[in-house]
Write a protein that holds these residues in place. Structure first.
Motif, short mmCIF file in Angstrom:
data_model
loop_
_atom_site.label_atom_id
_atom_site.label_comp_id
_atom_site.label_asym_id
_atom_site.label_seq_id
_atom_site.Cartn_x
_atom_site.Cartn_y
_atom_site.Cartn_z
N LYS A 1 33.51 -41.71 116.56
CA LYS A 1 34.84 -41.77 115.96
C LYS A 1 34.77 -41.45 114.46
N LYS A 2 33.82 -42.07 113.76
CA LYS A 2 33.71 -41.83 112.32
C LYS A 2 33.25 -40.39 112.05
N ALA A 3 32.36 -39.89 112.88
CA ALA A 3 31.90 -38.50 112.70
C ALA A 3 33.09 -37.54 112.85
N ARG A 4 33.93 -37.79 113.84
CA ARG A 4 35.08 -36.90 114.05
C ARG A 4 36.08 -37.00 112.90
N LEU A 5 36.28 -38.20 112.38
CA LEU A 5 37.19 -38.35 111.24
C LEU A 5 36.67 -37.60 110.02
N LEU A 6 35.38 -37.74 109.77
CA LEU A 6 34.77 -37.02 108.64
C LEU A 6 34.88 -35.51 108.85
N SER A 7 34.58 -35.07 110.07
CA SER A 7 34.56 -33.65 110.35
C SER A 7 35.94 -33.02 110.20
N SER A 8 36.97 -33.69 110.73
CA SER A 8 38.29 -33.04 110.65
C SER A 8 38.81 -33.01 109.22
#
Ligand SMILES: *Cc1c(COP(=O)(O)O)cnc(C)c1O
Length: 282
Positions: free
Chosen positions: A133-140
């Motif tokens: 979840k945190k990786a996706r938030l950072l990535s987007s």
């Protein structure tokens, strides 16, 4: 807007990337010299141990004032990589200090802070990614920033692994969870993120007890095993993934164990104040 008044040469910096705020920041020459010599001692030690390998030194500046960072970023030390633990403190320092600094976020990562962090253009790495979840938030958030300015780099990340198994420590559980998170970052977070490797903090008591004997540091052994496991499962060369491990107490042993990045704070900056007493501008 008028030019800032010319400051005495000992209290200013002249790099072109210097912000107006940094221009007005005072750097005490004696403090700057003390910091530079502490940094140089760590760098010398590091070079002697690394045997020609490139080991990144992150100077951990959490709870230390911005002018301490400026002192080490300007001539003659010209250090670029600085690490911070608190999202708000990092944002404030990044606003005040030159864009040529390469920031690292190494503290406990909260989902609510991912977007703000990823939008800091000179944030080089988030070392504490422990959920998809945190990786996706950072990535987007980073991908949106890159769409607006394609000249910016992707955001590097380390997956933090809870090698010591202490409940209080954040980090991804070793084994299948760590492999899955790395796989998902590579497969789904490519637009914004670059997976640099794995990070551990480890048990502090354990690192204190084993500074002299690096081979005994179970956290370092465990992180290396996780790296080898991830590489094997994902079909990567092991040296594709770096290890971020080692702090003031144990960085020498960490380098001996193959660390590609050490995070050193108090040996460079001295004791930290309590969080309530910390000031960004002093
Ligand atoms: C504070 C901190 C460091 C630096 O610790 P020192 O013992 O002062 O060198 C390194 N890594 C992390 C994750 C930290 O929170």
């Amino acid at each position: 807007m008028s030019e800032p008044p010319a400051a005495p040469t000992t209290t200013t910096t002249t790099t072109s990337t210097t912000t107006a705020a940094a221009h007005e920041m005072r750097v005490d020459p004696a403090r700057a010299q003390a910091l530079a010599s502490q940094l140089a001692a760590v760098k010398d030690r590091l070079a002697a141990l690394a045997g020609g390998r490139n080991v990144r030194l992150v100077a951990v500046s959490k709870l230390k004032p911005a002018n301490d960072i400026l002192a080490l970023h300007q001539d003659p030390a010209r250090h670029a990589h600085f690490g911070e633990n608190y999202a708000q403190e990092l944002s404030q320092k990044a606003d005040l200090l030159p864009r040529s600094i390469q920031w690292h976020f190494i503290g406990g990562l909260q989902s609510g802070h991912c977007k703000t962090l990823a939008k800091i253009p000179n944030l080089f790495c988030v070392s504490s990614v422990d959920t998809l979840k945190k990786a996706r938030l950072l990535s987007s958030a980073r991908a949106a920033l890159l769409a607006a300015d394609p000249s910016l780099p992707k955001l590097s990340v380390h997956v933090q692994v809870n090698t010591s198994g202490e409940d209080a420590k954040s980090g991804c559980a070793p084994g299948p969870d760590t492999v899955a998170l790395c796989r998902e970052i590579l497969e789904h977070c490519g637009p914004g993120l670059h997976l640099l490797g794995l990070m551990t903090i480890g048990a502090i008591a354990r690192s204190r007890a084993t500074t002299a004997d690096a081979a005994e540091n179970e956290d370092f052994v465990a992180l290396r095993e996780q790296r080898d496991l991830v590489a094997r499962e994902l079909g990567l060369a092991p040296d594709r993934l770096e290890l971020s491990m080692g702090m003031s107490e144990d960085y020498e042993g960490a380098i001996a164990m193959g660390s590609g990045e050490v995070r050193v704070g108090s040996t460079i900056f001295g004791q930290r104040p309590a969080k309530a007493d910390a000031k960004i501008k002093d």
